[in-house]
Design a protein around this motif. Structure first.
Motif, short mmCIF file in Angstrom:
data_model
loop_
_atom_site.label_atom_id
_atom_site.label_comp_id
_atom_site.label_asym_id
_atom_site.label_seq_id
_atom_site.Cartn_x
_atom_site.Cartn_y
_atom_site.Cartn_z
N GLY B 276 0.82 -1.21 0.00
CA GLY B 276 0.00 0.00 0.00
C GLY B 276 0.85 1.25 0.00
N ALA B 294 -5.09 1.07 -0.61
CA ALA B 294 -5.66 0.29 0.48
C ALA B 294 -6.01 -1.12 0.01
CB ALA B 294 -6.90 0.99 1.04
N ALA B 295 -6.54 -1.21 -1.20
CA ALA B 295 -6.89 -2.53 -1.74
C ALA B 295 -5.64 -3.39 -1.87
CB ALA B 295 -7.59 -2.36 -3.09
N VAL B 298 -4.21 -4.74 1.62
CA VAL B 298 -4.84 -5.86 2.35
C VAL B 298 -4.87 -7.13 1.51
CG1 VAL B 298 -6.26 -4.28 3.69
CG2 VAL B 298 -7.20 -5.32 1.61
N GLU B 299 -4.41 -7.04 0.27
CA GLU B 299 -4.50 -8.20 -0.61
C GLU B 299 -3.71 -9.37 -0.04
OE1 GLU B 299 -4.65 -7.24 -4.90
OE2 GLU B 299 -3.16 -8.84 -5.05
N GLU B 312 -11.96 -6.44 4.81
CA GLU B 312 -12.65 -5.32 4.18
C GLU B 312 -12.70 -4.11 5.13
OE1 GLU B 312 -13.49 -4.46 1.36
OE2 GLU B 312 -14.96 -2.87 1.63
N ARG B 315 -9.43 -2.42 4.99
CA ARG B 315 -9.28 -1.65 3.75
C ARG B 315 -9.97 -0.29 3.88
NH1 ARG B 315 -11.65 0.02 -0.48
NH2 ARG B 315 -13.69 -0.78 0.12
#
Lengths: 154, 329, 797
Positions: B276, B294-295, B298-299, B312, B315
């Protein structure tokens, strides 16, 4: 198993006391041994605030305070607030606002509020956050905040 | 009250503490707010407590290019110290989101960094917990796992680190100064913590008897002041984080030139999200950028059944934190 | 200060503590008038507050200065310390229990198990199905297996650890629905109660309206979480009996159950109330009373047993978790045609009050509305989860959450306003409920609804400063993501015990000449748990007798039962008993005046502090009339007889009903799933306000617990094991979580048959507040919420 007791000097509510204590003892238990039962045991894990006392003027939870570590400190408990003949203004405010029901959290609320007022609280939001370490299951919160605000001159 | 009895003594000075602290069964104590809970629950069994509360390690000041915070500085003193408020309000924010007024008056910076997980299986006597006793099993893996880690966990332990302050300090590239038998060393706060692996009972890289003496944080001039701490939990106050985010960015000529994204409550240690961070560098501080970063951040988080919602939620909290910084609200 | 000083032995005029058996044991306070501030030799006497005034608590001063003695403050020279060994498994067969190592430990005076119970091995409030100690099977995590008495709490703890119990662990039954048909886990079977309420003709085609809505609802397990943990102190008596001090809600029921297990006559068990640090239903059942008594008799020494916070979570019953299916069907004009519901309440391992809780849930399942037809099926079921029983609201909380959600859903389906739908169907005096009972008392449902929703909303304006936003001190708030929602709910329940229970209270009132004039002593076993009965008893005595100095005798078993401090019943029952006893004394005073002054007693009345004749020719201060005389009367107050519901759930099962409406305003951070309850505006029918300030405290406190259930409170039980038995992990609202409470109206319409016309007020605030908050969250986010407590993931994901 027994470990030797150690001598600890404290000033409790203005009186110097020398006490032989278990090195594992919490300040809360030592206060009870001194006959001061107004400081309440609610959770023993620092999560409810019923055991709040002042150490050198700062509010602490006495259930997580290792008594030996507080040697030399000035401890104030609910018994040291007001006099038998005259309540402290904050105690008066608790009565006037009926800021209690069962009363179990009350000494801790009062001690915490005294510490909070000394830290400086400027508005009711600060009081509410500042007293969030003192649970009241009877839900007297609105009255407690009102009583503390009054005593704080807000 | 409850644990096995321990002896108590006050350390004369740091050298004395370090000399005695490595003995089997010895443990340092300062505020005691975490250690004594564990002792009462039978989950810490020191035979000797060495009190370092009174060693005068509580100073807060500026040391060269760094903000220096003594290891036994009380959290409440840290939160209202003018240097802290001026240089890194992020630290004050994280501290004020922690615990209660009473606990903040007792707990110290060093103790806060070294507090142990709130995992109920670790905290409750009689429950299977590899962190308590390696090999005894992990109750959380197939039990109540809402609070379990998203990152850095292993098959032996899914516990999370509960500190708010540590999350903020990692985001500020803090280091800790450690005294031990072999002298004084400095270690990046991120490197202080270790992952559970085969030894979930060991939280840090500290050697036996090593004592944190202070925390050093680069001054704002070098890392910027655009930072905030956001903590999500089930109660408005006085509760550990479901998850938290500390973010720091520096903007130069309209683009982000420095970024730190660190989250708490979701890993065995304060958890940096480098993927990120990388996507923020060179970009404009805009919501669209934050969303992409952010996506990516957290992936790949591998959740358990009861904590998958936190991916979620994290995120979103990252986007919220960055947006809050960017808009100054 | 000395180390040998014990507790709270101070005996100033307002807080004298009761000393027993010449020892230094102190108990809950004996309190005299809190307003008595004048010096003892003064002839000026302060007028104490009467009914309807803001009387201060007589125990207020000792509670703010730390002198008030709660249960765990009790201390007596030479006492031993008890401790309980509990099962780590929710369901297991006990293969063996070996106490020999524990018994051999230095300082251990007794280790007792089921073998040491001389009387009945089982106890229970409604149904005796719970072993004093498990001996063959453990049925819940935390079930007591043995108890220890030792010279030090630490020794007792170690001794418990030295007891060796071998278990054959079974898979627990933890799903109430599955338990209905599962093999029994107790000789009495798995179903505590299975009941139907059939109203109208629910099976007939005509019962079906034109619009129907269905829903499944679920409520988590709430804990009473009183702040003062359980404690008892037993003292052996020379006659083989026992004196027991305990913080409880109902000492006579404790005595009856304890004596039966001890194999003693109830008279041999003398019980006295110790100071109670909150109750809320969690002290209605036995917890440590019998264990303490057994250890005391076994050792012949005083024994104190107190729970830690963790043990408290295992040691008392909780609010029933419930799963509820509902179907509402309405006519086109909104008339409720039919309500069907199936309620499954998880009662946990032992019966406690599961039967009565289910009955309440079922009786009030339709809400305070008229409905043409209803079919309610209810189960309360045994599982290997923690036992559940009484908690404020007692069954009505669970179904209110469901029926109010259904009313909103139905209104939406009908396309009419949800408030109008409620008003159209609102119960009123003269209607019958679904058990066929005529509602002859005050039923101001429509007025409560109208006045609650008519009250101005809190200003929309700014969303407040950070602390006041969702997320509180977590600094999460972003005003752009906050949505405000409004929700309404109204609930009702019964006052007093129902279904044929012989429910009564006893009070003894005595007038003696004191040092400074006459003193009225009120002796009633009513448990003061913070609700303010001690204040009220003084107000009643002053009002009826016109005297100001009222002494409250400690609540004990030297007087008849006062019943339980629960079911919102003590103002009516014990307040009524005190009133009747005072009136009986007043009759004696009038008779004595007839003898001495030749007045017709039938013409006399007490007005303020004088006895006057109706024609005005005679007047004498009450003080003078009773000077140097003694009067005493004991009265028992029983409410009207009720009946057990029949097979169709029909019958006059209840005495009286109380109602409260709540409008919740919430701010929801829909991105992060955070809720802030901003305000609860309420209306309640109170009959008459006897002490307005204390009444408001009850309302605020009840709402705090309702809000807690709505957004955070739940005991987490996974596969039968409790995971959050602490105040760190079981969350209750803090000051920062508490909404403002706005009283839109308290309706003072006297309830027929109630003392002073007053209805009980303790429970109604807890019933609909949870439902109102849930409705407000739905309104804010436009999504259904079918389970409480609501958590972030329920809102935003």
């Amino acid at each position: 198993m027994p470990i030797e007791r150690i001598a600890v000097g404290l000033t409790v509510n203005g009186c110097a006391v020398e006490q032989w204590i278990d090195p594992c003892a919490m300040l809360l238990d030592v206060l009870h041994e001194l006959g001061l039962s107004g400081t309440k045991k609610g959770c023993e894990m620092g999560a409810c605030g019923a055991c709040t006392a002042l150490a050198d003027g700062r509010r602490i939870v006495s259930c997580l305070a290792l008594a030996a570590s507080y040697a030399g400190a000035a401890i104030t408990t609910i018994e040291g607030v007001g006099t038998p003949d005259e309540l402290h203004p904050l105690q008066e405010a608790f009565i006037d606002h009926d800021a209690l029901q069962c009363g179990y959290c009350t000494p801790g609320q009062i001690m915490s509020a005294l510490g909070l007022i000394a830290e400086g609280c400027c508005d009711r939001a600060t009081i509410r956050e500042g007293l969030s370490g003192n649970l009241c299951r009877c839900g007297a919160y609105p009255r407690i905040v009102a009583a503390v605000a009054e005593a704080a001159g807000l | 009250m409850s644990g096995v009895a321990f002896a108590y003594s006050r350390a004369a000075d740091v050298a004395d503490a370090v000399a005695r602290g490595g003995a089997p069964g010895a443990a340092f104590v300062a505020g005691g707010t975490d250690l004594l809970q564990l002792w009462k629950a039978g989950r810490a069994t020191p035979t000797e407590l060495i009190d370092v509360y009174g060693l005068g390690l509580d100073g807060i000041g500026v040391d060269g290019d760094e903000l220096s915070i003594g290891a036994t500085a009380r959290l409440s003193d840290v939160a209202r110290h003018p240097f802290v408020v001026d240089q890194h309000p992020l630290i004050a924010e994280a501290v004020l989101a922690s615990a209660s007024g009473q606990i903040r008056n007792m707990a110290t910076v060093g103790g806060n960094l070294l507090q142990r997980t709130r995992c109920p299986y670790f905290r409750t006597a009689g429950m299977a917990c590899n962190k308590h006793r390696p090999g005894s099993g992990c109750g959380a893996l197939d039990g109540e796992d809402r609070h379990a880690a998203l990152f850095g966990a292993g098959s032996s332990c899914v516990a999370t680190h509960p500190s708010d302050l540590a999350v903020a300090l990692v985001a500020l590239d803090a280091t800790v100064e450690v005294s031990g038998a072999r002298g004084v060393r400095r270690v990046g706060l991120s490197e202080l913590y270790r992952l559970p692996g085969e030894r979930p009972d060991v939280d840090t890289t500290l050697a036996a008897g090593e004592l944190i003496t202070r925390v050093l944080v680069p001054r704002a001039a070098s890392i910027g002041r655009l930072a905030t701490y956001v903590k999500v939990r089930d109660r408005a106050s006085f509760e550990f984080a479901l998850l938290s985010v500390a973010a720091v960015i520096r903007i130069d000529a309209g683009t982000i030139v420095h970024a730190r994204l660190v989250c708490g409550g979701v890993a065995p240690a304060p958890w940096r999200l480098p993927a990120g961070e990388a996507l923020l560098i060179g970009q404009k501080p805009e919501r669209g950028v934050f969303t992409v970063a952010a996506a990516a951040a957290v992936e790949g988080a591998p959740p358990l059944p009861g904590n998958s919602f936190k991916v979620e939620l994290l995120r979103r909290a990252l986007v919220r934190t960055l947006t809050t910084i960017a808009t100054g609200s | 200060m000395s180390t040998t000083e014990t507790i709270a032995t101070g005996t100033d005029t307002t807080t004298g503590t009761e000393t027993t058996t010449g020892t230094e044991t102190t108990t809950g306070t004996e309190t005299t008038t809190g307003t008595e501030t004048t010096p003892a030799d003064s002839s000026e006497r302060t007028r104490g507050p009467r009914i309807g005034e803001n009387a201060p608590r007589p125990d207020g001063v000792p509670k703010v200065n730390g002198e008030f003695a709660f249960g765990n403050d009790m201390w007596i020279e030479g006492m031993l310390f008890g401790r309980t060994l509990r099962s780590p498994h929710p369901y297991a067969r006990i293969i063996s229990i070996d106490i020999s190592k524990a018994l051999a430990m230095h300082g251990v005076h007794a280790v007792i198990t089921a073998d040491d119970v001389p009387g009945q091995k089982l106890y229970g409030l409604e149904h005796k199905d719970q072993p004093v100690f498990a001996s063959e099977v453990v049925r819940f995590h935390g079930e007591p297996i043995a108890a220890v008495a030792a010279d030090h709490p630490e020794t007792a703890r170690r001794a418990c650890r030295a007891i060796e119990v071998e278990y054959d662990v079974h898979a627990p039954i933890v799903d109430a629905e599955l338990s209905i048909t599962a093999p029994p886990i107790h000789p009495d079977g798995n179903i505590f109660r299975h009941m139907f309420i059939r109203h109208g003709h629910p099976d007939s085609p005509e019962s079906e309206g034109v619009v129907a809505v269905e829903g499944d609802y679920e409520i988590g397990m709430q804990d009473q979480a009183f702040l003062g943990p359980e404690c008892a102190l037993g003292i052996p008596l020379e006659d083989g009996g026992i004196e027991l001090y305990v913080s409880t809600q109902w000492i006579h029921a404790d005595r009856e159950q304890t004596a039966a297990c001890l194999g003693l006559d109830p008279e041999q068990v003398r019980m006295t109330m110790a100071g109670v640090g909150g109750a809320f239903g969690g002290r209605e059942d036995i917890s440590l009373q019998i264990h303490t008594a057994l250890l005391t008799l076994h050792t012949g020494r005083p024994v104190k047993l107190q729970y830690s916070r963790e043990e408290s979570f295992f040691g008392h019953v909780h609010r029933h978790p419930a799963k509820m299916w509902y179907r509402h069907s309405a006519r086109a004009d909104g008339t409720l045609a039919k309500i069907e519901a199936r309620l499954v309440f998880d009662g946990g391992a032992y019966a406690s009050t599961s039967s009565a809780v289910l009955s309440n849930a079922s009786c009030f399942a339709h809400g305070p509305y008229n409905v043409e037809h209803a079919l309610i099926e209810g189960y309360s079921v045994r599982t290997n989860n923690p036992s559940c029983g009484a908690m404020r609201g007692f069954g009505a909380v669970q179904t209110c959450f469901a029926h109010e959600a259904q009313m909103d859903k139905l209104a939406a389906a009908l396309g009419i306003d949800s408030i109008d739908l409620r008003l159209k169907n609102a119960l009123k005096t003269g209607d019958r409920n679904i058990t066929g009972q005529l509602l002859s008392g005050v039923v101001p449902v429509a007025e409560l609804i109208e006045r609650c929703v008519a009250h101005p909303l809190p200003a929309m304006g700014e969303v407040g400063e950070m602390m006041g936003r969702p997320g509180g001190a977590g600094r999460t708030a972003d005003a752009h993501h906050i949505k405000r929602g409004f929700g309404f709910a109204i609930g009702w329940k019964n006052l007093m015990f129902s279904e044929g229970f012989d429910d009564y209270s006893t009070a003894r009132v005595r007038i003696d000449e004191g040092q400074n004039g006459p003193v009225v002593t009120v002796h009633c076993a009513c448990a003061e748990v913070g609700q303010g009965f001690v204040t009220l008893a003084q107000q009643i005595a002053r009002t009826v007798l016109g005297l100001d100095e009222i002494l409250l005798h400690p609540a004990d078993t030297q007087v008849g039962s006062a019943g339980s401090t629960s079911a919102s019943r003590q103002t009516w029952m014990s307040g009524g008993a005190v009133q009747q006893a005072c009136e009986a004394v007043r009759t004696q005073i009038f008779a004595s005046l007839a003898a001495t002054h030749g007045v017709d007693p039938e013409t006399l009345a007490i007005q303020d502090d004088h006895i006057v004749s109706v024609d005005g020719t005679f007047s004498i201060p009450v003080e003078d009339a009773v000077a140097n005389k003694t009067f005493e009367a004991t009265e028992v107050n029983r409410h009207v007889q009720t009946v057990r519901l029949d097979a169709d759930g029909q019958g006059d099962a209840h005495v009286s009903f109380a109602f409260a409406a709540h409008r919740a305003v919430v701010d929801v951070d829909e991105e992060l799933g955070l809720v802030r309850v901003i305000d609860i505006t309420t209306t309640q029918d109170v009959g008459k306000l006897l002490n307005p300030r204390q009444a408001l405290g009850q309302i605020e406190g009840g709402i705090a617990q309702g809000v807690g259930l709505a957004v955070m409170e739940e005991i987490i039980v996974t596969n039968g094991k409790v995971r959050n038995a602490s105040f760190t992990d079981y969350l209750i609202p803090t000051t920062l979580d508490m909404p403002t409470v706005t009283i839109a109206a308290l309706i003072e319409e006297p309830e027929p048959g109630a003392p002073f016309g007053a209805k009980g007020i303790g429970e109604p605030p807890t019933i609909a507040s949870t439902a109102a908050v849930a409705a407000a969250i739905r309104n804010a986010i436009g999504r259904d919420i079918t389970r409480v407590p609501v958590r972030p993931q329920d809102i935003c994901l």
